[in-house]
Scaffold this active site. Structure first.
Site, mmCIF file in Angstrom:
data_model
loop_
_atom_site.group_PDB
_atom_site.id
_atom_site.type_symbol
_atom_site.label_atom_id
_atom_site.label_comp_id
_atom_site.label_asym_id
_atom_site.label_seq_id
_atom_site.Cartn_x
_atom_site.Cartn_y
_atom_site.Cartn_z
ATOM 1 N N CYS A 117 0.859 -1.182 0.000
ATOM 2 C CA CYS A 117 0.000 0.000 0.000
ATOM 3 C C CYS A 117 0.894 1.231 0.000
ATOM 4 C CB CYS A 117 -0.912 0.019 1.218
ATOM 5 S SG CYS A 117 -2.374 1.063 0.972
ATOM 6 N N CYS A 119 -0.093 4.280 1.851
ATOM 7 C CA CYS A 119 -0.410 5.281 2.884
ATOM 8 C C CYS A 119 0.751 5.551 3.839
ATOM 9 C CB CYS A 119 -1.667 4.887 3.643
ATOM 10 S SG CYS A 119 -1.709 3.193 4.206
ATOM 11 N N CYS A 127 -3.900 6.059 0.323
ATOM 12 C CA CYS A 127 -3.380 4.754 -0.087
ATOM 13 C C CYS A 127 -2.922 4.684 -1.546
ATOM 14 C CB CYS A 127 -4.412 3.675 0.209
ATOM 15 S SG CYS A 127 -4.778 3.528 1.978
ATOM 16 N N LYS A 194 -12.260 -4.999 3.362
ATOM 17 C CA LYS A 194 -11.645 -4.110 4.351
ATOM 18 C C LYS A 194 -12.560 -2.910 4.567
ATOM 19 C CE LYS A 194 -7.495 -1.334 5.135
ATOM 20 N NZ LYS A 194 -6.151 -1.021 4.662
ATOM 21 N N ARG A 204 -2.413 3.852 12.843
ATOM 22 C CA ARG A 204 -1.970 5.054 12.123
ATOM 23 C C ARG A 204 -0.953 5.846 12.945
ATOM 24 N NH1 ARG A 204 -7.842 6.277 9.233
ATOM 25 N NH2 ARG A 204 -7.871 4.297 8.103
ATOM 26 N N ARG A 216 -10.832 7.544 4.448
ATOM 27 C CA ARG A 216 -10.671 6.507 3.422
ATOM 28 C C ARG A 216 -12.009 5.928 2.956
ATOM 29 N NH1 ARG A 216 -5.289 6.511 4.281
ATOM 30 N NH2 ARG A 216 -4.391 5.582 6.171
ATOM 31 N N GLU A 232 -17.283 -8.251 -2.449
ATOM 32 C CA GLU A 232 -15.889 -7.787 -2.604
ATOM 33 C C GLU A 232 -14.908 -8.953 -2.524
ATOM 34 O OE1 GLU A 232 -14.078 -5.090 -3.166
ATOM 35 O OE2 GLU A 232 -15.221 -3.285 -2.686
ATOM 36 N N LYS A 247 -11.229 -7.558 7.511
ATOM 37 C CA LYS A 247 -10.551 -6.638 8.419
ATOM 38 C C LYS A 247 -11.454 -5.442 8.686
ATOM 39 C CE LYS A 247 -6.728 -3.526 8.464
ATOM 40 N NZ LYS A 247 -5.879 -2.744 7.631
ATOM 41 N N SER A 273 -5.348 -3.018 15.239
ATOM 42 C CA SER A 273 -4.723 -2.263 16.329
ATOM 43 C C SER A 273 -5.703 -1.815 17.410
ATOM 44 C CB SER A 273 -4.014 -1.038 15.733
ATOM 45 O OG SER A 273 -4.916 -0.248 14.974
ATOM 46 N N TYR A 312 -1.458 -8.722 16.735
ATOM 47 C CA TYR A 312 -0.399 -8.206 17.605
ATOM 48 C C TYR A 312 -0.268 -9.060 18.866
ATOM 49 C CZ TYR A 312 -1.309 -4.440 14.376
ATOM 50 O OH TYR A 312 -1.511 -3.732 13.212
HETATM 51 C C1 PBG Z 1 -2.706 0.181 5.256
HETATM 52 C C2 PBG Z 1 -3.143 -0.631 6.401
HETATM 53 C C3 PBG Z 1 -3.881 -0.233 7.533
HETATM 54 C C4 PBG Z 1 -3.926 -1.336 8.380
HETATM 55 C C5 PBG Z 1 -3.255 -2.368 7.738
HETATM 56 N N1 PBG Z 1 -2.799 -1.928 6.506
HETATM 57 C C6 PBG Z 1 -4.426 1.070 7.926
HETATM 58 C C7 PBG Z 1 -5.461 1.769 7.192
HETATM 59 O O1 PBG Z 1 -6.089 1.277 6.252
HETATM 60 O O2 PBG Z 1 -5.643 2.924 7.593
HETATM 61 C C8 PBG Z 1 -4.591 -1.344 9.724
HETATM 62 C C9 PBG Z 1 -4.062 -2.336 10.676
HETATM 63 C C10 PBG Z 1 -4.422 -2.108 12.101
HETATM 64 O O3 PBG Z 1 -5.227 -1.235 12.474
HETATM 65 O O4 PBG Z 1 -3.858 -2.854 12.906
HETATM 66 N N2 PBG Z 1 -3.567 0.305 4.197
HETATM 67 ZN ZN ZN Z 2 -3.177 2.128 2.794
#
Ligand code: PBG
Ligand code: ZN
Length: 324
Positions: A117, A119, A127, A194, A204, A216, A232, A247, A273, A312
Site C-alpha cells: 500500500c 499510505c 493509499c 476491508k 496510524r 478513506r 468484494e 478486516k 490495532s 499483535y
Molecule cells: C494500510 C493498512 C492499515 C492497516 C493495515 N494496513 C491502515 C489503514 O487502512 O488505515 C490497519 C491495521 C491495524 O489497524 O492494525 N492500508
Molecule cells: Zn493504505
C-alpha cells in the site's frame, strides 16, 4: 426426553476430545513495523508491546519469534522520506525492500509477507496517487505503481504480497504483473473485505499513516453493508487471490462466517490495532482476565471461519501455548 449435553462436559478429557476448534501457533502472522535508522525500538503508547523498530532490532525480533515457534510475519514500513507518490516504496533500496532482503538472508525459514500500500509512504497519507478533482485516490494510476511496488518486493525475495489499498481490479493487475515477470508462484493475500474503520486508529500512530485530509471512505467499505462485503471478497477470489481477508475482525465475525461460506479460498482475519489496544487498556484497568479474554477472542475468530489470524497478540498467544 431431553438431551443431556452435560454428559460431554463433566470430564475434562472428554471435553477436550469433542472440542471443535483450537488455536495453534501455525495460525498466526505477526505484524512488524520497520523504521529507517539504527538502534531504534520505540513502543507505541496506545499499543503496549508493539514497537517501531529499525532493521537491526527487527532481525533480533525475528530470532525471538522463531524461538517462540512463530514463523510468519507481515511487514509495514515507516520510511525516512515521504512524498506525493510514495517513492520509497518504488525503490529497490527502499525500507521494505531492504528489510525483506536482510530478513530472508538471516532467516530463510521465516515466511515474510509484505503489506502492499502507499499510505505509509505518501506525505498526504492516502493509499495511492491522489485524484484531487474528486478528492479521492486515482484507482487506475495507483494500480500501475502498485504493480511496481509488488515487483520490487518480489525481486527482494518476499514470500507473499498482501495488497491492502482496496483499489478495484488490484488482484488482476498484480497477478498479471507478477506472472509477466516470472513470479507465477508468488501468492497474493488480498485485503479483500476491508472496512473504513475507526479501529485502525492506533495503527496510524505506529505507521505514521493518518490521512492529512479527508478519510478513506471513498475506497474502503461501509461497515453497514453485508452483501457488498461478501461480493468484494468473491470478486477478489475470481481475480485470482490466493488468500482472502476480513478486516477488522472483532466487530465483523458475521462477515467472516459469510465469506467462509460463500468462497473456497483460505481466509485470513486481521485482528487490528484498536482491538488490541482495547484489550490492553482493559487489562491495565484491571477489569478483565487478559489472557483468558485474549484466547477466547482468538477462538472466536477460528470458530467464525478464520484459517489465518494476523494479530499483535501472536507472541503472547505463542508464549501461552508453549507453557501448556
Ligand atoms: C494500510 C493498512 C492499515 C492497516 C493495515 N494496513 C491502515 C489503514 O487502512 O488505515 C490497519 C491495521 C491495524 O489497524 O492494525 N492500508
Ligand atoms: Zn493504505
Amino acid at each position: 426426553m431431553f438431551k443431556r449435553f452435560r454428559r460431554l462436559r463433566i470430564n475434562k478429557n472428554l471435553r477436550d476430545l469433542v472440542q471443535e476448534n483450537d488455536i495453534s501457533k501455525n495460525d498466526f502472522i505477526y505484524p512488524l513495523f520497520v523504521k529507517s535508522g539504527e538502534g531504534i525500538k520505540k513502543e507505541i503508547s496506545s499499543m503496549p508491546g508493539v514497537y517501531q523498530m529499525s532493521l537491526d532490532k527487527i532481525l533480533e525480533e525475528c530470532k525471538e519469534l522463531q524461538a517462540l515457534g512463530l514463523n510468519s510475519i507481515i511487514l509495514f514500513g515507516i520510511p525516512a522520506v515521504k512524498d506525493s507518490i510514495g517513492s520509497d516504496a518504488l525503490c529497490e533500496h527502499g525500507i521494505i525492500a531492504t528489510a525483506i532482503k536482510a530478513i530472508k538472508k538471516d532467516f530463510p525459514d521465516m515466511f515474510v509477507v509484505s503489506d502492499l500500500c502507499f499510505c505509509e509512504f505518501t506525505d498526504h497519507g492516502h493509499c495511492g496517487i491522489l485524484d484531487m478533482e474528486h478528492e479521492t485516490v486515482d484507482n487506475d494510476a495507483t494500480l500501475e505503481i502498485l504493480v511496481k511496488q509488488a515487483l520490487i518486493h518480489a525481486k527482494s525475495g518476499v514470500d507473499m504480497i498482501a495488497p491492502s489499498g482496496m483499489m478495484d481490479g488490484m488482484i488482476e493487475a498484480l497477478r498479471e504483473g507478477l506472472d509477466s515477470e516470472g513470479f507465477e508462484n508468488l501468492p497474493i493475500m488480498s485485503y479483500s473485505t476491508k472496512f473504513a474503520s475507526a479501529y485502525y486508529g492506533p495503527f496510524r500512530d505506529v505507521a505514521e499513516s493518518a490521512p492529512s485530509f479527508g478519510d478513506r471512505r471513498s475506497y474502503q467499505m461501509n461497515p453497514a453493508n453485508r452483501r457488498e462485503a461478501i461480493a468484494e471478497s468473491i470478486e477478489d477470489e475470481l481475480q485470482g487471490a490466493d488468500i482472502l481477508m476480513v478486516k477488522p475482525a472483532l466487530a465483523y465475525l458475521d462477515i467472516i462466517r459469510d465469506i467462509k461460506e460463500n468462497t473456497t479460498t483460505p481466509l485470513a482475519v486481521y485482528n487490528v490495532s484498536g482491538e488490541y489496544a482495547m484489550l490492553k487498556a482493559a487489562a491495565a484497568a484491571g477489569v478483565i482476565d487478559y489472557e483468558r479474554v485474549m484466547m477466547e477472542t482468538m477462538l472466536g475468530f477460528k470458530r467464525a471461519g478464520a484459517d489465518i489470524i494476523i494479530s499483535y497478540h501472536a507472541k503472547e498467544v505463542a508464549n501461552l501455548l508453549n507453557k501448556r
